[in-house]
Design an enzyme around this catalytic site. Structure first.
Site, mmCIF file in Angstrom:
data_model
loop_
_atom_site.group_PDB
_atom_site.id
_atom_site.type_symbol
_atom_site.label_atom_id
_atom_site.label_comp_id
_atom_site.label_asym_id
_atom_site.label_seq_id
_atom_site.Cartn_x
_atom_site.Cartn_y
_atom_site.Cartn_z
ATOM 1 N N CYS A 104 7.509 -19.970 15.914
ATOM 2 C CA CYS A 104 6.515 -19.775 15.366
ATOM 3 C C CYS A 104 5.521 -20.152 15.149
ATOM 4 C CB CYS A 104 7.392 -19.359 14.148
ATOM 5 S SG CYS A 104 5.775 -18.426 13.249
ATOM 6 N N HIS A 240 12.170 -15.864 14.947
ATOM 7 C CA HIS A 240 13.111 -17.396 13.989
ATOM 8 C C HIS A 240 14.382 -17.041 13.674
ATOM 9 C CE1 HIS A 240 9.400 -18.618 11.304
ATOM 10 N NE2 HIS A 240 9.349 -17.339 11.609
ATOM 11 N N GLU A 242 16.087 -18.558 13.287
ATOM 12 C CA GLU A 242 16.746 -19.950 12.459
ATOM 13 C C GLU A 242 17.099 -18.891 11.486
ATOM 14 O OE1 GLU A 242 13.855 -20.193 13.017
ATOM 15 O OE2 GLU A 242 12.531 -19.800 11.161
#
Lengths: 277, 80
Positions: A104, A240, A242
């Site tokens: 990002c 994302h 994660e």
């Protein structure tokens, strides 16, 4: 390299905000990871035990967030500060094959650094940016799940555990994520990316077809969500991974509650790469 | 010396902020609005021996931080 030897740094400055979950993702897989403030690499105001060198680590991550308030352009100030203090080290780090991930805002930093698209293996940071992550075509902050098709043939060291053609769900949360190449050179850039196996993820609809808005949340050229450099060790993406490390972070997690989240394979892939390093 | 540095989108680059503003202005009844585009201005105060020297330095600032050459141009306007 043994699993316990692997050390990962997640870089932070004022305004980054995804470092904790990124550190946690790596730690959950048994490697050492820590969030490191950029000034720990250069400032003489830092206590001895907190001073760091880039080469204390085997993998560097630029996390998500709003570094320096997104002032000037998203990622521009973080990039300028990295360039002013770490340029030479970072270039050596990349040349030696160590992996770098930008998620990002981190992808925006890598684009501003000239590390992506990264066509020149001998000069891993271009003098000037060669791509931009422009304001979303919708002029909105796009914050929701997106479907991605993995298109890399094995070059990108962060996605080797994801089969080619496989679809994953990673969420996006950004206002500036639209991949733009220099005007008039778009076709040339796309050809080079395809030829070098640098295209990693593309936005698709729920059936796996390339589609426009809202499936492509920002209007990126060629539906690009993530690309790697020509060597395959620098990888940037807007979504994302994660945030979907655990299955329960998926909206439909009950369909398969015991399986890992889609994003976990990104972290597993780079750890496997480092174990064979 | 003081200069205003205008950072503008290159021709052909979509300007979603400008487009959205145009839409809102039209909704407010400003029907004569034909086009709206956005730019960013940095006012820079700089110590330099000459305008040429200052301009050279500001160009370097634009290339190193203020503008991304893929999508943006810059323009310097001297204030004093």
């Amino acid at each position: 390299m043994e699993l316990e030897e692997i050390r990962v740094a997640v870089l932070r400055i004022e305004g980054t905000n995804c470092e904790d979950e990124t550190v946690k993702a790596f730690r959950s897989l048994g490697v050492y990871a820590e969030a490191v403030h950029l000034k720990q690499f250069y400032s003489d105001m830092i206590r001895d035990e907190e001073q760091r060198s880039l080469f204390d680590y085997h993998c560097i991550v630029f996390p998500g967030g709003f570094s320096a308030g997104d002032y000037v352009r998203a990622g521009a100030i973080f990039s300028a500060r990295v360039k002013s203090v770490l340029k030479r080290d970072l270039e050596e780090f990349i040349r030696e094959g160590y992996p770098i991930l930008g998620i990002c805002n981190g992808f925006q930093v890598l684009a501003e650094l000239g590390a992506l698209p990264g066509f020149d293996e001998d000069k891993p940071l271009a003098d000037k940016p060669e791509m931009a992550l422009g304001i979303n075509e919708s002029n909105r902050f796009e914050c929701r799940p997106t479907f991605l098709k993995h298109e890399n043939g094995g070059k990108c060291v962060f996605t080797r555990k994801i089969g080619k053609g496989k679809m994953v769900m990673f969420p996006v949360a950004h206002a500036e994520g639209r991949v733009i190449f220099p005007r008039g050179k778009e076709e040339d850039y796309l050809e080079r990316l395809k030829e070098n196996d640098q295209v990693v993820f593309r936005y698709v609809d729920e059936r796996g077809n390339y589609a426009g808005y809202p499936w492509n949340p920002n209007g990126s050229i060629y539906n690009i969500a993530g690309i790697c450099n020509v060597k395959g060790n620098v990888f940037g993406l807007m979504p994302h991974p994660e945030r979907v490390f655990w299955r329960y972070q998926h909206p439909n997690w009950l369909e398969n509650p015991e399986s890992p989240g889609d994003g976990r394979a990104v972290f597993e892939s780079v750890i496997e790469y480092l174990r064979e390093f | 010396m003081i200069a205003d540095v205008y950072i503008e989108l290159k021709e052909g680059v979509v300007d979603p902020e400008g487009e959205a503003t145009k839409k809102a202005l039209r909704l407010l009844g400003f029907r004569k609005v034909k086009n709206v585009s956005t730019r960013k201005v940095f006012r820079i105060e700089i110590d330099a021996k000459s305008k040429e020297e200052a301009e050279k330095e500001i160009k370097e600032m634009c290339e190193k931080l203020l503008a991304n050459p893929v999508i943006q141009n810059y323009r310097i306007v001297w204030i004093e």
